[in-house]
Design an enzyme around this catalytic site. Structure first.
Site, PDB file in Angstrom:
ATOM      1  N   GLY A 241       0.465  -1.451   0.042  1.00 36.86           N
ATOM      2  CA  GLY A 241       0.259   0.224   0.158  1.00 36.86           C
ATOM      3  C   GLY A 241       0.741   0.952   0.324  1.00 36.86           C
TER       4      GLY A 241
ATOM      5  N   GLN B  84       3.748   9.703   0.838  1.00 32.65           N
ATOM      6  CA  GLN B  84       4.694   8.949   0.628  1.00 32.65           C
ATOM      7  C   GLN B  84       5.942   9.206  -0.769  1.00 32.65           C
ATOM      8  OE1 GLN B  84       2.173   5.165   2.111  1.00 32.65           O
ATOM      9  NE2 GLN B  84       4.222   5.112   3.197  1.00 32.65           N
TER      10      GLN B  84
ATOM     11  N   CYS C 144       5.660   0.204   7.139  1.00 30.59           N
ATOM     12  CA  CYS C 144       5.195   0.886   6.498  1.00 30.59           C
ATOM     13  C   CYS C 144       6.362   1.448   5.532  1.00 30.59           C
ATOM     14  CB  CYS C 144       4.667   2.414   7.166  1.00 30.59           C
ATOM     15  SG  CYS C 144       4.564   4.091   5.970  1.00 30.59           S
ATOM     16  N   LEU C 145       6.313   1.880   4.446  1.00 34.60           N
ATOM     17  CA  LEU C 145       8.138   1.854   3.563  1.00 34.60           C
ATOM     18  C   LEU C 145       8.448   3.757   3.763  1.00 34.60           C
ATOM     19  CD1 LEU C 145       6.365   1.062   0.064  1.00 34.60           C
ATOM     20  CD2 LEU C 145       7.790   0.171   1.200  1.00 34.60           C
TER      21      LEU C 145
ATOM     22  N   HIS D 291      -4.617   1.908   7.663  1.00 32.98           N
ATOM     23  CA  HIS D 291      -3.516   2.514   7.593  1.00 32.98           C
ATOM     24  C   HIS D 291      -3.037   3.522   6.041  1.00 32.98           C
ATOM     25  CE1 HIS D 291       1.144   1.909   7.732  1.00 32.98           C
ATOM     26  NE2 HIS D 291       1.263   2.256   6.702  1.00 32.98           N
ATOM     27  N   GLU D 292      -2.965   3.217   5.633  1.00 29.85           N
ATOM     28  CA  GLU D 292      -3.287   4.151   3.749  1.00 29.85           C
ATOM     29  C   GLU D 292      -4.247   5.290   4.450  1.00 29.85           C
ATOM     30  OE1 GLU D 292      -0.210   3.930   2.779  1.00 29.85           O
ATOM     31  OE2 GLU D 292      -0.236   1.726   3.050  1.00 29.85           O
TER      32      GLU D 292
ATOM     33  N   HIS E 286      -2.425   8.246   6.624  1.00 27.53           N
ATOM     34  CA  HIS E 286      -1.437   9.088   6.001  1.00 27.53           C
ATOM     35  C   HIS E 286      -1.682   9.982   5.484  1.00 27.53           C
ATOM     36  CE1 HIS E 286       2.451   7.006   5.772  1.00 27.53           C
ATOM     37  NE2 HIS E 286       1.496   5.559   5.349  1.00 27.53           N
TER      38      HIS E 286
HETATM   39 CO    CO Z   1       2.922   3.535   5.473  1.00 28.57          CO
END
Ligand code: CO
Length: 175
Positions: free
Chosen positions: A45, A50, A98-99, A140-141, A144
């Site tokens: 995701g 990001q 998380c990336l 989660h996304e 962000h």
């Molecule tokens: Co994340």
């Protein structure tokens, strides 16, 4: 085209993303690039912020079960201007990463299911109940988009434990 990721410590990750008014070429290219960036980093995701873009745009690869019952990653899905509602009072605990926060995985408690309204890349309305890991991904996304990170959802005690690692990431990835 793969884009550079924004990492923990970058103030962009604390910004509230803005609504997409029109799905134009800029947004279409952004979505294509986000999918490439997510896949190139083995993520499931990604939110636009990001890659440094302030739009309320999310891409995920949901887990699906194939004919022989094997769990695998499905085709990428796009959610534009998602609005989440009706979280279940029942919760689930999943390990999240998380990336933008490389190397850290921790268990996070979230509602087990959630209702999602959004638009796809063609402007069609999406109205769907999510559960299981897909619910985790979208929550989660969506966090962000509001400047919230999964580490914010840990208990005070667990957050304190990872603080040194977060400091390292901040130093290493924000030069
Ligand atoms: Co994340």
């Amino acid at each position: 085209m793969k884009r550079p990721l924004v990492y923990y410590g970058n103030p962009l990750l604390r910004k509230k993303s803005v609504k997409v008014e029109k799905i134009n070429d800029e947004i279409k290219t952004l979505v294509k690039d986000m999918i490439e960036t997510m896949d190139a980093n083995n993520g499931v995701g990604l939110a636009a912020i990001q890659v440094g873009e302030p739009w309320r745009v999310i891409v995920i690869r949901p887990e699906i079960e194939n004919e022989s019952g094997k769990i695998m990653l499905g085709e990428p899905e796009v959610y534009i201007n998602p609005v989440l509602s009706n979280p279940s009072s029942e919760t689930n605990i999943f390990s999240e990463g998380c990336l933008s926060i490389p190397g850290i995985h921790r268990e996070v408690e979230r509602p087990k299911s959630i209702h999602v309204e959004a638009m796809d890349l063609e402007g069609n309305k999406i109205s769907e109940d999510f559960e299981g890991f897909k619910a985790v991904e979208i929550m989660h996304e969506n966090d962000h988009l509001n400047g919230v990170l999964f580490v914010d959802r840990l208990s005070k005690e667990n957050r304190k434990k990872i603080e040194p690692y977060l400091k390292e990431i901040k130093k290493k990835y924000n030069k």
